[in-house]
Design a protein around this motif. Structure first.
Motif, short mmCIF file in Angstrom:
data_model
loop_
_atom_site.label_atom_id
_atom_site.label_comp_id
_atom_site.label_asym_id
_atom_site.label_seq_id
_atom_site.Cartn_x
_atom_site.Cartn_y
_atom_site.Cartn_z
N ASN A 105 3.26 4.74 0.64
CA ASN A 105 2.26 3.83 -0.10
C ASN A 105 1.32 3.07 0.60
OD1 ASN A 105 3.29 4.17 -2.80
ND2 ASN A 105 4.95 2.82 -2.58
N LYS A 106 1.85 2.94 1.92
CA LYS A 106 1.00 2.22 2.95
C LYS A 106 -0.23 3.17 3.37
CE LYS A 106 2.11 1.56 7.27
NZ LYS A 106 3.01 1.08 8.66
N ASP A 107 -0.04 4.42 3.30
CA ASP A 107 -1.15 5.64 3.67
C ASP A 107 -1.85 5.47 2.45
OD1 ASP A 107 0.15 6.04 6.15
OD2 ASP A 107 0.98 7.84 5.48
N ILE A 108 -1.62 5.55 1.37
CA ILE A 108 -2.06 5.53 0.04
C ILE A 108 -3.15 4.36 0.08
CG2 ILE A 108 -2.18 5.47 -2.54
CD1 ILE A 108 0.13 7.01 -2.47
N GLN A 109 -2.64 3.16 0.39
CA GLN A 109 -3.42 2.09 0.34
C GLN A 109 -4.60 2.24 1.38
OE1 GLN A 109 -0.76 -1.32 0.75
NE2 GLN A 109 -0.31 -1.28 -1.38
N GLU A 140 -7.08 4.39 0.15
CA GLU A 140 -7.91 3.66 -1.12
C GLU A 140 -8.98 2.76 -0.59
OE1 GLU A 140 -5.14 2.23 -3.40
OE2 GLU A 140 -4.90 3.88 -4.76
N GLU A 141 -8.63 2.18 0.62
CA GLU A 141 -9.32 1.03 1.15
C GLU A 141 -10.76 1.88 1.90
OE1 GLU A 141 -9.48 -1.79 4.87
OE2 GLU A 141 -7.49 -1.82 3.98
N SER A 162 -12.99 2.76 -0.77
CA SER A 162 -13.65 1.72 -1.28
C SER A 162 -14.87 1.31 -0.38
CB SER A 162 -13.03 0.48 -1.42
OG SER A 162 -13.52 -0.75 -1.66
#
Length: 120
Positions: free
Chosen positions: A64-68, A71-72, A75
Motif C-alpha cells: 500500500n505504501k508503494d502504491i501511494q 499514485e503521487e 499525480s
C-alpha cells in the motif's frame, strides 16, 4: 484359643494389607498424554497462524505504501503534462505561427494555397 489367636492375627494381617493397598493410590493427571500432545500441536498452530497473519499484514502495508508513492508520482506527472499541454496550445496558436512565418520571410498567399515540395 489357639485358633482364635491365629484368626485374630490373620485378620490383623489382612487389614494391614488392605490398608497398604488402599494407601497406594494412582495419581491421575488432569490430561492424558494424547490430550497434552493435541494441546501442544494446537498451541503451535495458533502461534504459527498469528505470525503468518502479522507477516501478511506487514506485506500488505508495504504494498500500500508503494502504491501511494506511485499514485503521487502519477499525480505529479499529470500536472506536468497539463502544463505542457497548455504550453502546446499557446505555442500552436495561428497568430504566433503567422508571426514566426513572417520573420522567416514567408508570405501569405491570397488564394490560401498550400503547396508541398517533396525531395527526391
Amino acid at each position: 484359643m489357639g485358633n482364635l489367636a491365629r484368626k485374630y492375627l490373620e485378620q490383623q494381617q489382612a487389614e494391614k494389607t488392605v490398608q497398604n493397598k488402599s494407601q497406594v493410590k494412582l495419581k491421575k493427571s488432569w490430561l492424558t498424554p494424547g490430550e497434552k500432545i493435541i494441546g501442544v500441536v494446537f498451541a503451535g498452530m495458533v502461534c504459527f497462524g498469528a505470525v503468518h497473519l502479522i507477516s501478511n499484514q506487514s506485506n500488505i502495508y508495504e504494498v500500500n505504501k508503494d502504491i501511494q508513492a506511485v499514485e503521487e508520482k502519477i499525480s505529479e506527472q499529470q500536472k506536468v503534462n497539463g502544463d505542457l499541454q497548455v504550453q502546446v496550445s499557446e505555442l500552436s496558436s495561428y497568430d504566433r505561427i503567422f508571426e514566426k512565418a513572417k520573420k522567416m520571410g514567408l508570405i501569405r498567399d491570397e488564394n490560401n494555397d498550400v503547396k508541398v515540395v517533396q525531395e527526391r
